[in-house]
Design an enzyme around this catalytic site. Sequence first.
Site, PDB file in Angstrom:
ATOM      1  N   CYS A 188     -14.086 -22.394 -17.349  1.00  0.00           N
ATOM      2  CA  CYS A 188     -14.024 -22.733 -15.929  1.00  0.00           C
ATOM      3  C   CYS A 188     -13.533 -21.490 -15.213  1.00  0.00           C
ATOM      4  O   CYS A 188     -12.361 -21.133 -15.316  1.00  0.00           O
ATOM      5  CB  CYS A 188     -13.089 -23.911 -15.668  1.00  0.00           C
ATOM      6  SG  CYS A 188     -12.962 -24.316 -13.901  1.00  0.00           S
ATOM      7  N   CYS A 192     -10.904 -22.430 -11.950  1.00  0.00           N
ATOM      8  CA  CYS A 192      -9.529 -22.885 -12.229  1.00  0.00           C
ATOM      9  C   CYS A 192      -9.416 -23.228 -13.715  1.00  0.00           C
ATOM     10  O   CYS A 192      -9.326 -22.342 -14.539  1.00  0.00           O
ATOM     11  CB  CYS A 192      -9.147 -24.054 -11.334  1.00  0.00           C
ATOM     12  SG  CYS A 192     -10.364 -25.391 -11.321  1.00  0.00           S
ATOM     13  N   SER A 193      -9.445 -24.528 -14.035  1.00  0.00           N
ATOM     14  CA  SER A 193      -9.351 -24.905 -15.453  1.00  0.00           C
ATOM     15  C   SER A 193      -9.999 -26.268 -15.700  1.00  0.00           C
ATOM     16  O   SER A 193      -9.485 -27.061 -16.478  1.00  0.00           O
ATOM     17  CB  SER A 193      -7.886 -24.949 -15.898  1.00  0.00           C
ATOM     18  OG  SER A 193      -7.173 -25.911 -15.127  1.00  0.00           O
ATOM     19  N   CYS A 194     -11.128 -26.552 -15.039  1.00  0.00           N
ATOM     20  CA  CYS A 194     -11.835 -27.809 -15.273  1.00  0.00           C
ATOM     21  C   CYS A 194     -12.147 -27.937 -16.764  1.00  0.00           C
ATOM     22  O   CYS A 194     -12.591 -26.976 -17.397  1.00  0.00           O
ATOM     23  CB  CYS A 194     -13.113 -27.855 -14.455  1.00  0.00           C
ATOM     24  SG  CYS A 194     -12.832 -27.964 -12.673  1.00  0.00           S
TER      25      CYS A 194
END
Length: 226
Positions: free
Chosen positions: A119, A122-124
């Site tokens: 991702c 961000c950090s999906c």
Amino acid sequence: MHDGHDGHNTFPVSSKVSEFEILELAVRELAIEKGIFSAEDHRRFAEWADGVGPHGGSKLVAKAWSDPAFKEKLLTKGTEACKEVGIDWLQPTGTGTPSDYTFFYVLENTPKVHNVIVCTLCSCYPRPVLGMSPDWYRTPAYRRRMVNRPREVLAEFGLHLPDDVEVRVHDSNQKSRFMVMPMRPDGTEGWSEQELAEIVTRDTMIGVALPDPKVRVPVPAGEVHQ
């Protein structure tokens, strides 16, 4: 998170906090302050997420390896296939209309194609099937370098792919989550789904490792209920 905070303050006691964690904590505090969700809502989510782990994903892959019909469904209708192991992705994030759903897609590795997820924004991450993301997945270094130099990053994980294997990097986002279906290793013929699930680790489903029949991780028997 650690104990030792009052009200809805959820900042950890430890001073060793990454820049991502600082941003995440700040946004969380602001969301609680603005009434988007409560501290109690976050506590329940954190307890749920901590208990999920990668077992749901392991069971999905093992079932797909064993059942061609289920494999086809998992690859074409991932969110629906998940329900067969007790995971429901169709949880609305807004008004409840289809546009508010987060959808789940499974990427099949082949002898000529290797998939990996990241991702970049961000950090999906596919938490319902893999649990909480590892620390390294959330770092800016992984997010930037996996897109620009995927083979170099995979080599640092110990995964060296032949030159004729194409590496495809898939960028998760708010509406779409991805999981890698690794190739079934040779020598696992006749194994039960439970035995197969034990060699499907979190990293193999991110795409930074391959299943190893000699290394097993215990997976709870039965369905995964969320």
